[in-house]
Design a protein around this motif. Structure first.
Motif, PDB file in Angstrom:
ATOM      1  N   ARG A  13      -2.685  11.632 -71.928  1.00 12.60           N
ATOM      2  CA  ARG A  13      -2.806  11.379 -73.364  1.00 12.60           C
ATOM      3  C   ARG A  13      -1.535  10.726 -73.882  1.00 12.60           C
ATOM      4  O   ARG A  13      -0.420  11.104 -73.520  1.00 12.60           O
ATOM      5  N   THR A  14      -1.699   9.752 -74.759  1.00  8.25           N
ATOM      6  CA  THR A  14      -0.557   9.066 -75.340  1.00  8.25           C
ATOM      7  C   THR A  14      -0.063   9.822 -76.576  1.00  8.25           C
ATOM      8  O   THR A  14      -0.706  10.748 -77.069  1.00  8.25           O
ATOM      9  N   HIS A  15       1.080   9.391 -77.075  1.00 11.50           N
ATOM     10  CA  HIS A  15       1.596   9.927 -78.333  1.00 11.50           C
ATOM     11  C   HIS A  15       0.600   9.655 -79.452  1.00 11.50           C
ATOM     12  O   HIS A  15       0.044   8.555 -79.544  1.00 11.50           O
ATOM     13  N   HIS A  16       0.351  10.649 -80.274  1.00 10.63           N
ATOM     14  CA  HIS A  16      -0.576  10.498 -81.393  1.00 10.63           C
ATOM     15  C   HIS A  16       0.234  10.072 -82.627  1.00 10.63           C
ATOM     16  O   HIS A  16       0.962  10.891 -83.211  1.00 10.63           O
ATOM     17  N   PRO A  17       0.132   8.820 -83.065  1.00 14.03           N
ATOM     18  CA  PRO A  17       0.940   8.345 -84.197  1.00 14.03           C
ATOM     19  C   PRO A  17       0.726   9.149 -85.465  1.00 14.03           C
ATOM     20  O   PRO A  17       1.653   9.272 -86.283  1.00 14.03           O
ATOM     21  N   CYS A  18      -0.466   9.710 -85.652  1.00 18.79           N
ATOM     22  CA  CYS A  18      -0.754  10.430 -86.889  1.00 18.79           C
ATOM     23  C   CYS A  18       0.025  11.738 -86.996  1.00 18.79           C
ATOM     24  O   CYS A  18       0.209  12.263 -88.102  1.00 18.79           O
ATOM     25  N   ASP A  19       0.479  12.272 -85.856  1.00 10.70           N
ATOM     26  CA  ASP A  19       1.219  13.525 -85.883  1.00 10.70           C
ATOM     27  C   ASP A  19       2.547  13.398 -86.621  1.00 10.70           C
ATOM     28  O   ASP A  19       3.048  14.385 -87.186  1.00 10.70           O
ATOM     29  N   SER A  20       3.133  12.215 -86.596  1.00  9.06           N
ATOM     30  CA  SER A  20       4.421  12.010 -87.256  1.00  9.06           C
ATOM     31  C   SER A  20       4.282  11.287 -88.594  1.00  9.06           C
ATOM     32  O   SER A  20       5.282  10.872 -89.194  1.00  9.06           O
ATOM     33  N   CYS A  21       3.049  11.134 -89.061  1.00 13.57           N
ATOM     34  CA  CYS A  21       2.797  10.456 -90.345  1.00 13.57           C
ATOM     35  C   CYS A  21       2.576  11.519 -91.415  1.00 13.57           C
ATOM     36  O   CYS A  21       1.501  12.129 -91.500  1.00 13.57           O
ATOM     37  N   GLU A  22       3.575  11.755 -92.230  1.00 12.20           N
ATOM     38  CA  GLU A  22       3.496  12.833 -93.219  1.00 12.20           C
ATOM     39  C   GLU A  22       2.626  12.480 -94.416  1.00 12.20           C
ATOM     40  O   GLU A  22       1.902  13.316 -94.952  1.00 12.20           O
ATOM     41  N   ASP A  23       2.681  11.224 -94.870  1.00 11.67           N
ATOM     42  CA  ASP A  23       1.995  10.856 -96.118  1.00 11.67           C
ATOM     43  C   ASP A  23       0.507  10.598 -95.947  1.00 11.67           C
ATOM     44  O   ASP A  23      -0.249  10.678 -96.918  1.00 11.67           O
ATOM     45  N   ARG A  24       0.076  10.244 -94.734  1.00  7.43           N
ATOM     46  CA  ARG A  24      -1.324   9.905 -94.475  1.00  7.43           C
ATOM     47  C   ARG A  24      -1.868   8.940 -95.545  1.00  7.43           C
ATOM     48  O   ARG A  24      -2.850   9.230 -96.246  1.00  7.43           O
ATOM     49  N   PRO A  25      -1.250   7.765 -95.695  1.00  8.82           N
ATOM     50  CA  PRO A  25      -1.698   6.825 -96.734  1.00  8.82           C
ATOM     51  C   PRO A  25      -3.128   6.354 -96.534  1.00  8.82           C
ATOM     52  O   PRO A  25      -3.775   5.915 -97.499  1.00  8.82           O
ATOM     53  N   CYS A  26      -3.648   6.446 -95.299  1.00  9.14           N
ATOM     54  CA  CYS A  26      -5.027   6.006 -95.066  1.00  9.14           C
ATOM     55  C   CYS A  26      -6.011   6.821 -95.900  1.00  9.14           C
ATOM     56  O   CYS A  26      -7.043   6.295 -96.350  1.00  9.14           O
ATOM     57  N   LEU A  27      -5.716   8.092 -96.129  1.00  4.84           N
ATOM     58  CA  LEU A  27      -6.632   8.943 -96.878  1.00  4.84           C
ATOM     59  C   LEU A  27      -6.551   8.708 -98.378  1.00  4.84           C
ATOM     60  O   LEU A  27      -7.564   8.711 -99.077  1.00  4.84           O
ATOM     61  N   SER A  28      -5.352   8.504 -98.885  1.00  5.14           N
ATOM     62  CA  SER A  28      -5.190   8.319-100.334  1.00  5.14           C
ATOM     63  C   SER A  28      -5.559   6.914-100.796  1.00  5.14           C
ATOM     64  O   SER A  28      -5.766   6.697-101.992  1.00  5.14           O
ATOM     65  N   ALA A  29      -5.666   5.959 -99.874  1.00  8.19           N
ATOM     66  CA  ALA A  29      -5.933   4.567-100.267  1.00  8.19           C
ATOM     67  C   ALA A  29      -7.398   4.318-100.589  1.00  8.19           C
ATOM     68  O   ALA A  29      -7.729   3.346-101.277  1.00  8.19           O
ATOM     69  N   CYS A  30      -8.302   5.159-100.099  1.00  8.27           N
ATOM     70  CA  CYS A  30      -9.727   4.913-100.330  1.00  8.27           C
ATOM     71  C   CYS A  30     -10.072   5.165-101.794  1.00  8.27           C
ATOM     72  O   CYS A  30      -9.845   6.272-102.310  1.00  8.27           O
ATOM     73  N   PRO A  31     -10.638   4.190-102.499  1.00 14.96           N
ATOM     74  CA  PRO A  31     -10.933   4.350-103.935  1.00 14.96           C
ATOM     75  C   PRO A  31     -11.946   5.441-104.238  1.00 14.96           C
ATOM     76  O   PRO A  31     -11.975   5.967-105.358  1.00 14.96           O
ATOM     77  N   VAL A  32     -12.803   5.781-103.282  1.00 11.96           N
ATOM     78  CA  VAL A  32     -13.839   6.776-103.548  1.00 11.96           C
ATOM     79  C   VAL A  32     -13.667   8.020-102.665  1.00 11.96           C
ATOM     80  O   VAL A  32     -14.569   8.853-102.573  1.00 11.96           O
ATOM     81  N   GLU A  33     -12.502   8.140-102.032  1.00 14.54           N
ATOM     82  CA  GLU A  33     -12.195   9.303-101.191  1.00 14.54           C
ATOM     83  C   GLU A  33     -13.325   9.588-100.200  1.00 14.54           C
ATOM     84  O   GLU A  33     -13.806  10.716-100.068  1.00 14.54           O
TER      85      GLU A  33
END
Length: 237
Positions: free
Chosen positions: A160-180
């Motif tokens: 298994r490779t390093h999971h980039p999301c583990d070190s991403c604190e803000d998770r901008p992908c989730l907050s960017a969706c206009p309709v969540e």
């Protein structure tokens, strides 16, 4: 089988199309896809792309075949099937029945992890990559020079490779969706499609691509062109 191709030949045969081998794995016999002759596949080569390397080749083909149904799937078959036959192997595709576990294969072959959006995230390419098909090889090909050293891990793939999301604190992908549309319960596809049909959704997500996907900071240099993102969004809608 005489004069089998090596793993480097697979890459060379795919290169003019902008596609490439994305990973190799040896499936367990009781979990392997079955070849046309009834033999379980002994080796699987995932075929896909990183970024938009394939887009100029596909876009030209699409303009020459304006009436093609499901153009990207049709083009993928047009490219991969003859290469698989030449190796020799058998091609399978995500859009064909019986459905093959491409996401599970990719996780085993490349050690990837799902992102909060459900897409597999690559530590280098981010969310800007994909799988267009796979080439299955029988036991004879899997023992041939050039293939015999592939996918030797215990589980048939790689660590298994390093999971980039583990070190991403803000998770901008989730907050960017206009309709969540992306939640812990899954992807609300209906809410997403309804938004895309509004003027706001047309100006934003349909024109520039999914805002949630675009918010991910990983692999920005591999981001698809606006023309490619518009194509994928239109196909989703």
């Amino acid at each position: 089988m005489s004069n089998p191709h090596s793993s480097l030949d697979v890459a060379g045969l795919l290169k003019p199309s902008g596609l490439e081998p994305r990973g190799w794995l040896r499936p367990e016999t009781n979990d392997a896809p079955v070849l046309a002759g009834g033999e379980p596949a002994a080796l699987i080569c995932l075929v896909g792309h990183a970024g938009g390397a394939f887009w100029p080749v596909f876009d030209l083909w699409r303009k020459l075949h304006p009436d093609a149904a499901d153009p990207l799937d049709t083009w993928s078959r047009h490219i991969i099937r003859p290469i698989a036959a030449r190796l020799p192997g058998e091609a399978v595709f995500p859009s064909d029945k019986p459905w093959q576990p491409f996401q599970r294969w990719a996780m085993a072959a490349e050690g990837l992890h799902p992102s909060p959006l459900g897409l597999l995230i690559h530590p280098e390419y981010g969310l800007w990559h994909g799988y267009r098909g796979a080439i299955l090889f029988g036991a004879e090909a899997a023992k041939a020079p050039g293939f015999s050293d592939l996918a030797q891990g215990k589980s048939g793939g790689i660590a298994r490779t390093h999971h980039p999301c583990d070190s991403c604190e803000d998770r901008p992908c989730l907050s960017a969706c206009p309709v969540e549309a992306f939640t812990a319960d899954g992807f609300a596809a209906g809410d997403c499609r309804a938004h895309l049909e509004t003027p706001e959704g047309s100006r934003a997500c349909m024109d520039r691509g999914c805002l949630a996907r675009d918010a991910c900071p990983v692999g920005r240099t591999y981001r698809y062109s606006n023309a490619q993102t518009r194509f994928h969004m239109a196909a989703f809608l």
